[in-house]
Enzyme design. Sequence first.
Site, PDB file in Angstrom:
ATOM      1  N   ARG A 268       0.843  -1.188   0.000  1.00  0.00           N
ATOM      2  CA  ARG A 268       0.000   0.000   0.000  1.00  0.00           C
ATOM      3  C   ARG A 268       0.884   1.246   0.000  1.00  0.00           C
ATOM      4  NH1 ARG A 268      -3.109  -2.539   4.562  1.00  0.00           N
ATOM      5  NH2 ARG A 268      -5.112  -3.268   3.777  1.00  0.00           N
TER       6      ARG A 268
ATOM      7  N   ASP B  32      -2.285   0.724   7.291  1.00  0.00           N
ATOM      8  CA  ASP B  32      -3.545   1.396   6.985  1.00  0.00           C
ATOM      9  C   ASP B  32      -4.149   2.040   8.222  1.00  0.00           C
ATOM     10  OD1 ASP B  32      -4.173  -0.930   8.305  1.00  0.00           O
ATOM     11  OD2 ASP B  32      -5.862  -1.466   7.023  1.00  0.00           O
TER      12      ASP B  32
ATOM     13  N   ASP C  27      -4.159 -13.216  14.629  1.00  0.00           N
ATOM     14  CA  ASP C  27      -4.951 -12.426  15.566  1.00  0.00           C
ATOM     15  C   ASP C  27      -6.025 -13.274  16.246  1.00  0.00           C
ATOM     16  OD1 ASP C  27      -6.115 -12.666  13.073  1.00  0.00           O
ATOM     17  OD2 ASP C  27      -6.922 -10.628  13.015  1.00  0.00           O
TER      18      ASP C  27
END
Length: 443
Positions: free
Chosen positions: A113, A209, A287
């Site tokens: 990104r 992000d 996670d």
Amino acid sequence: MLRKRGSLILCGTFLFVTWNAILVLLLWGRPPPGPLGEPGPEQRGAGVKPTSDVVGDVLRMADTLEAELERQKEILLQIQDHQALWEPPRGGRPKVTAPRPAVIPILVIACNRVTVRRCVDKLLQHRPSAELHPIIVSQDCGHAETAEVIRSYGDKVTHLKQPDLSDIAVRPEHRKFQGYYKISRHYRWALNQVFKTFSHSSVVIVEDDLEVAPDFFEYFRALLPLLKSEPSLWCVSAWNDNGRDGYVDPGRADLLYRTDFFPGLGWMLLKEVWEELEPKWPASFWDDWMRQPEQRRGRACVRPEISRTLTFGRQGVSLGQFYDKYLRYIKLNSEFVPFTKSDLSYLKEEVYRGNFEEEVYSASLVTFEEVKQGQLQGPGPFRLQYSSKDSFKVMSKNLGIMDDLKSGVPRTGYRGVVSFMSRGRRVYLAPPPGWTQYDPTWS
């Protein structure tokens, strides 16, 4: 060592006094000038050359004496300064030197990104100290444009590159999850770099992000001592999963909670915990793995009422899961809360648990219809009770809070309780009194 330094101090003081005594005696005992202003025999060879001007001689001697006394005064002040450093104060306790501030690096997990610039720009904008908060950007994927963005920051950040970019062998049904496997591999490598290569003792992890709040650094710096000293905690997170506008109290940016749910999305980890997790680190879905009881081991995280991070990455391996419905509306804190000047001892388990349960179970019991239709009377707080997995999910979904559970733990939940605001009133979605443990089958 202290005794030796003390002897040196006394010796210096003795020399100072002796030198000045000799100086005064010499000056007072100086014979008067001879006839026609010639110096006496004791003056011949002295530093001040005689002249025929008796008054001038006296003035020059006075100037010399004044300069010497000033020099001796400076020496005495230096002795006193060293004495203050090494001599114990009254009461017998040695002088305590203030500990050096902790270094808390920020690890940015990056891939492909170019919008990582937004993340890094905010970190640099709000960072109070480059020395105390070095920024490490670890890049996977080998994406050239993203690498160029990271390089453009020069020595403001440390740019790491994950060396293993190969595909990972997975079961046929997991081929679509290849990205999750690579993320887990990258996390393991990057955290090993932080703790093993750079030898840091803690780290705050963000992804490329995330945008951070003005008091992001203040928040983590204040909570580091609590995380280190409280065995019942294993992380600090900047994120509130139910932190959308209208679901948080805008006037309580200082409010913090314990939560049994691992939030991620800007979180602090200690080296000791990483040494516990790293040997069994999962191949994928790290996670959710963190949310399993085997890893959590009854420990909690700290999370804020109002989030200190905001995600702007709709596209990613999760294909925008939850983004359009929840994440894009998360409220990012905009005011600076001086957490380092606050007493955060209320977050210790022996204090927090009793106070929290007292507030929840002394709150007025209300029905789902009263909450949903805005018929609550009074300022609150209020308690809305669920008794099963299905009742929790139905009420959560219809009230607009996240309804998924991981290993039986609801998002933001503490001892089964989810706290949120509804039309300006605090509501606790809670299990019946006497709750003891989560049911892992509620997932």
